[in-house]
Motif scaffolding. Structure first.
Motif, mmCIF file in Angstrom:
data_model
loop_
_atom_site.group_PDB
_atom_site.id
_atom_site.type_symbol
_atom_site.label_atom_id
_atom_site.label_comp_id
_atom_site.label_asym_id
_atom_site.label_seq_id
_atom_site.Cartn_x
_atom_site.Cartn_y
_atom_site.Cartn_z
ATOM 1 N N ALA A 163 -10.386 35.706 -8.697
ATOM 2 C CA ALA A 163 -10.053 35.965 -10.114
ATOM 3 C C ALA A 163 -11.199 36.703 -10.795
ATOM 4 O O ALA A 163 -10.980 37.667 -11.534
ATOM 5 N N GLU A 164 -12.425 36.258 -10.544
ATOM 6 C CA GLU A 164 -13.594 36.902 -11.161
ATOM 7 C C GLU A 164 -13.720 38.355 -10.728
ATOM 8 O O GLU A 164 -13.991 39.235 -11.542
ATOM 9 N N THR A 165 -13.519 38.601 -9.450
ATOM 10 C CA THR A 165 -13.611 39.972 -8.930
ATOM 11 C C THR A 165 -12.538 40.852 -9.558
ATOM 12 O O THR A 165 -12.775 42.022 -9.866
ATOM 13 N N LEU A 166 -11.359 40.283 -9.759
ATOM 14 C CA LEU A 166 -10.254 41.040 -10.376
ATOM 15 C C LEU A 166 -10.372 41.068 -11.906
ATOM 16 O O LEU A 166 -9.552 41.698 -12.578
ATOM 17 N N GLU A 167 -11.405 40.382 -12.422
ATOM 18 C CA GLU A 167 -11.622 40.275 -13.875
ATOM 19 C C GLU A 167 -10.389 39.737 -14.589
ATOM 20 O O GLU A 167 -9.932 40.287 -15.598
ATOM 21 N N MET A 168 -9.873 38.645 -14.029
ATOM 22 C CA MET A 168 -8.710 37.983 -14.618
ATOM 23 C C MET A 168 -9.027 36.495 -14.772
ATOM 24 O O MET A 168 -9.873 35.956 -14.058
ATOM 25 N N THR A 169 -8.298 35.848 -15.673
ATOM 26 C CA THR A 169 -8.389 34.389 -15.723
ATOM 27 C C THR A 169 -7.560 33.832 -14.561
ATOM 28 O O THR A 169 -6.705 34.530 -13.988
#
Lengths: 78, 78
Positions: free
Chosen positions: A64-70
């Protein structure tokens, strides 16, 4: 509708894997680039995308962090 | 605001555990009743709620199903 139906019928690991693959490709990243950014092994990420890994929360968070998503956004529609 | 700040700063496993505990209690279920409905061991669920377990996707799904929420809803705000 059809897509949602198919998604809902298939296994949760497969649905999650398909979701990750779709989001990764949307960003134009290879599996290798993506895995590197996540700090995960490429073969592991391949297994996740194929729905072969019962991925745990800490690694879900890395993705999620890598995709910049919650986490909620990452889980959207699956 | 303060709560959100605290949530975001703490560990993902703790944030998830707090979220599950809150949702379980909202429904008036004991840990034992909830664990039984999830088909999980009570001590395991206790560990999840305390943020001691790096819970994997299949068990996260069981929890979401028992709470009658989507994965995205379950992950909301964490």
């Amino acid at each position: 509708m059809t897509t949602i139906g198919i998604m809902a019928d298939s296994d949760i690991l497969e649905r999650f894997g398909e979701r990750v693959r779709k989001l990764r490709k949307k960003r134009g990243w290879s599996q290798e680039e993506f895995a590197h950014q996540c700090g995960l092994d490429r073969t592991y990420v391949g297994g996740v995308e194929r729905g072969e890994r019962n991925i745990a929360l800490r690694n879900i968070e890395r993705i999620a962090e890598t995709l910049e998503m919650t986490l909620s956004q990452l889980m959207g529609g699956i």
